[in-house]
Design an enzyme around this catalytic site. Structure first.
Site, short mmCIF file in Angstrom:
data_model
loop_
_atom_site.label_atom_id
_atom_site.label_comp_id
_atom_site.label_asym_id
_atom_site.label_seq_id
_atom_site.Cartn_x
_atom_site.Cartn_y
_atom_site.Cartn_z
N ARG A 192 3.02 -77.59 22.12
CA ARG A 192 2.36 -78.86 22.42
C ARG A 192 1.27 -79.20 21.40
O ARG A 192 0.69 -80.28 21.46
CB ARG A 192 1.75 -78.85 23.83
CG ARG A 192 2.72 -79.25 24.91
CD ARG A 192 2.03 -79.79 26.15
NE ARG A 192 1.35 -81.05 25.91
CZ ARG A 192 0.64 -81.70 26.84
NH1 ARG A 192 0.50 -81.18 28.04
NH2 ARG A 192 0.05 -82.84 26.55
N LYS A 193 0.98 -78.28 20.49
CA LYS A 193 -0.02 -78.56 19.48
C LYS A 193 0.62 -79.28 18.29
O LYS A 193 1.84 -79.42 18.20
CB LYS A 193 -0.69 -77.25 19.04
CG LYS A 193 -1.30 -76.46 20.20
CD LYS A 193 -2.26 -77.29 21.03
CE LYS A 193 -2.99 -76.50 22.10
NZ LYS A 193 -2.15 -76.10 23.23
#
Length: 391
Positions: A192-193
């Site tokens: 998700r980064k």
């Protein structure tokens, strides 16, 4: 067709827009061939190359790769001598890992409230929590926006400041990159980064002694790195172990992928900033939706685009709005949780939502909408149209 409690029928989704997707492809796949062909799969030359490149990118002297941002935080605190009897101030509005890393050391996390305008630790609240046992403060640069490190440093004089920069690759404060602002920073490469290695993390610091300590601790406490031993004339001679360490080593497979992703970072950031500004323009007339704020002197990394739902003006409560958007194919998430209200921490320390009211309000009213490098113009337009259709 399911109807909402307000009487509006949920429209049939025109498309599906996930909250986040990693942007990977052929280059990452090919990068894996090097470690696979040499047989050096665990921490080795690719990790070392990734560390050097990341340190250069973040403007620090040292970078040390780990298995996750959580283990990076744990190593920083251990290397800084945090242990039983110590207190570490953490913002409540953060992923639970921030507080967990303090618990791993046998220390006590002390929850500070946040500034709701930025979602980051409130310097006045943090300053009020400083006590005789306070040894450190963890500044979380949430969603890609750095905390105001000047105000925080003034408020917590005498305590070291560690950066939880999990979301902050690309963020900066007064021209200095995240990870170069405190005694050390911890980054995440979770999918998700902005850039990813699957799982994985990185410690950044300008403190050579601390870098040496975390380097030793991530490898079981060995007096010399594994790759140095294997490349030496006598690889059969085992190192000494003077400290109890951990197995927090990144693999060379991850390091190879990380190098490719790091080369793409500036492009990813430029794209995210462009579409964040699109959202800011297109959603400005929705009176019940508070858009994110970027104070002067900050460069936002836009790991996530997190809004606040004003339930006094909104057509429904935050959770129902998220349900209705999901029915239209638009994924959303709460910004994060108020860690002081989670079962373990509320029971262990007798905490209540009102102890950090801003964090609790943000946990119950924040809403992240899709923003990632796998979206195209039609995806962003669709998200905007769906939000504007809510009545």
């Amino acid at each position: 067709m399911k109807a909402s409690s307000t009487g509006h029928a949920a429209p049939k989704p025109v498309k599906t827009v996930p909250i986040a997707l990693p942007s990977t492809g052929e280059e990452e796949w090919r990068a894996l061939l090097g470690p696979l062909s040499t047989g050096w799969l665990t921490q080795g030359p690719k990790v070392a190359e990734f560390e050097k490149a990341f340190a250069l990118r973040q403007g620090v002297k040292h970078a040390v790769a780990t298995t996750s941002c959580t283990t990076a935080l744990h190593l920083i605190l251990k290397a800084a001598g945090i242990g039983p009897g110590d207190e570490v101030i953490v913002p409540s509005f953060t992923w639970v890992a921030t507080a967990n890393a303090v618990e791993y050391c046998g220390a006590t996390p002390v929850f500070a409230d946040i500034d709701p305008a930025t979602f980051n630790i409130g310097h006045k609240s943090a300053g009020a929590k400083v006590a005789s046992r306070t040894k450190a403060v963890i500044a979380v640069h949430l969603f890609g926006l750095c905390a105001d490190m000047d105000l925080l440093a003034e408020a917590v004089k005498g305590a070291i400041i560690v950066e939880d920069a999990a979301c902050a690759a690309g963020g900066s404060f007064k021209g200095q990159p995240a990870g170069s602002l405190g005694v050390a920073g911890a980054f995440s490469f979770h999918p998700r980064k902005i850039i990813t290695t699957g799982e994985g993390g990185m410690i950044t610091t300008n403190d050579g002694a601390l870098a040496g300590k975390v380097n030793m601790l991530r490898n079981h406490g060995a007096s010399s790195p594994e790759e140095a031993r294997h490349q030496s004339p006598k690889p059969y001679l085992l190192p000494d172990f003077n400290d109890v360490g951990f197995n927090y080593r990144m693999t060379d497979l991850q390091g190879a992928v990380g190098l490719v992703q790091l080369r793409k970072l500036d492009g990813f950031l430029a794209e995210r900033r462009r579409w964040a500004q699109y959202y800011m323009r297109e959603l400005a007339d929705i009176g019940w939706l508070r858009l994110p704020n970027t104070p002067e002197g900050h460069e936002h990394g836009w790991q996530a685009f997190v809004t606040m739902v004003d339930e006094d003006k909104a057509p429904a409560g935050r959770d129902e709005i998220m349900d209705r958007l999901a029915a239209m194919g638009v994924a959303t998430r709460p910004g994060t949780h108020a860690a002081h209200t989670l079962g373990y921490y509320s029971r262990r320390y007798g905490l209540k939502p009102a102890d950090c009211p801003n964090a609790y309000a943000c946990a119950t009213k924040s809403m992240a909408i899709p923003l990632h490098n796998r979206m195209d113009e039609s995806d962003y337009a669709y998200v905007v149209d769906c939000l504007k259709s809510l009545r």
